[in-house]
Design a protein around this motif. Structure first.
Motif, PDB file in Angstrom:
ATOM      1  N   LYS A  92     -38.274  -9.141   5.037  1.00  0.00           N
ATOM      2  CA  LYS A  92     -36.935  -9.021   4.439  1.00  0.00           C
ATOM      3  C   LYS A  92     -36.176  -7.948   5.207  1.00  0.00           C
ATOM      4  CE  LYS A  92     -38.787  -5.958   0.826  1.00  0.00           C
ATOM      5  NZ  LYS A  92     -38.904  -5.720  -0.629  1.00  0.00           N
ATOM      6  N   LYS A 145     -31.687 -11.093   5.155  1.00  0.00           N
ATOM      7  CA  LYS A 145     -32.770 -12.076   5.110  1.00  0.00           C
ATOM      8  C   LYS A 145     -33.800 -11.633   4.096  1.00  0.00           C
ATOM      9  CE  LYS A 145     -36.341 -14.246   7.989  1.00  0.00           C
ATOM     10  NZ  LYS A 145     -36.964 -14.316   9.347  1.00  0.00           N
ATOM     11  N   THR A 146     -34.146 -12.522   3.212  1.00  0.00           N
ATOM     12  CA  THR A 146     -35.117 -12.182   2.181  1.00  0.00           C
ATOM     13  C   THR A 146     -36.256 -13.190   2.178  1.00  0.00           C
ATOM     14  OG1 THR A 146     -35.403 -11.651  -0.161  1.00  0.00           O
ATOM     15  CG2 THR A 146     -33.998 -13.527   0.368  1.00  0.00           C
ATOM     16  N   SER A 147     -37.247 -12.955   1.342  1.00  0.00           N
ATOM     17  CA  SER A 147     -38.419 -13.825   1.281  1.00  0.00           C
ATOM     18  C   SER A 147     -38.824 -14.027  -0.161  1.00  0.00           C
ATOM     19  CB  SER A 147     -39.576 -13.193   2.069  1.00  0.00           C
ATOM     20  OG  SER A 147     -40.790 -13.879   1.814  1.00  0.00           O
TER      21      SER A 147
END
Length: 206
Positions: A92, A145-147
């Protein structure tokens, strides 16, 4: 008889009147000078109080502070590790830009004043960072950006902000922020006290 004599000798009458006027003027001048002399002796030189001066200094702390405004960009990235190796699909990250203001100065309520005759000495405390604020409206996030396996948390943002503030404070200190704050505080103190101290007073600010 006297009035008739004065009418017969007008010059003598004028002389008498002139003498009376001179006598009155002399008496008036003597009274005036006596009053000036007496008044001058009764006037006392203004007393310099260290407590009063310290109270005045504590009221100008805001005027003696220095502001350091900046714009910064920082990058955050984190992922789960497994024995030192990044776990796939857990990264992330984001890039953050923001504006901030660091305020440095001297707490003049802690200044100490000593008076020795016609000498006034002001001892200033060390300059320090008084506040550090980030403009929330200026914050912009890019390349986020993430997860699903490692989502963002509140701690991610708070820890990142605290770290960024520390970095910017170090930069500000390296540029001489505290030295500038001390110089401004000393100038402000000299300007204030020079207006209230009696003429001939020696002022030392250290």
């Amino acid at each position: 008889m006297q009035k008739e004599a004065e009418r017969k000798h007008p010059v003598k009458a004028l002389r008498r009147a002139g003498v009376l006027v001179l006598v009155c003027l002399a008496v008036g001048a003597a009274c005036f000078l006596a009053g000036r002399i007496t008044g001058g002796k009764s006037e006392k030189a203004p007393e310099i109080s260290a407590v009063v001066l310290e109270g005045q200094l504590s009221q100008i702390s805001e005027l003696a502070s220095v502001s350091y405004a900046y714009t910064n960009m920082g990058q955050f990235e984190s992922s789960n590790d497994f024995y030192g190796m990044k776990v796939p699909f857990t990264t992330k990250k984001f890039i953050l830009t923001y504006d901030g203001v660091i305020k440095a100065g001297i707490d003049l309520s802690q200044a100490r004043v000593t008076v020795d005759g016609q000498q006034v000495r002001v001892r200033l405390p060390e300059a320090q960072i008084l506040s550090h604020e980030i403009d929330a409206d200026s914050v912009q996030i890019f390349d986020e950006k993430t997860s699903l396996f490692n989502p963002f948390t509140v701690e991610d943002f708070t820890d990142f902000q605290a770290e960024q503030q520390r970095v910017m404070e170090e930069k500000a200190l390296a540029k001489g922020l505290l030295e500038e704050a001390r110089r401004k505080a000393a100038d402000s103190v000299k300007m204030l006290l020079s207006q209230v101290l009696p003429e001939g007073t020696e002022l030392i600010v250290a």
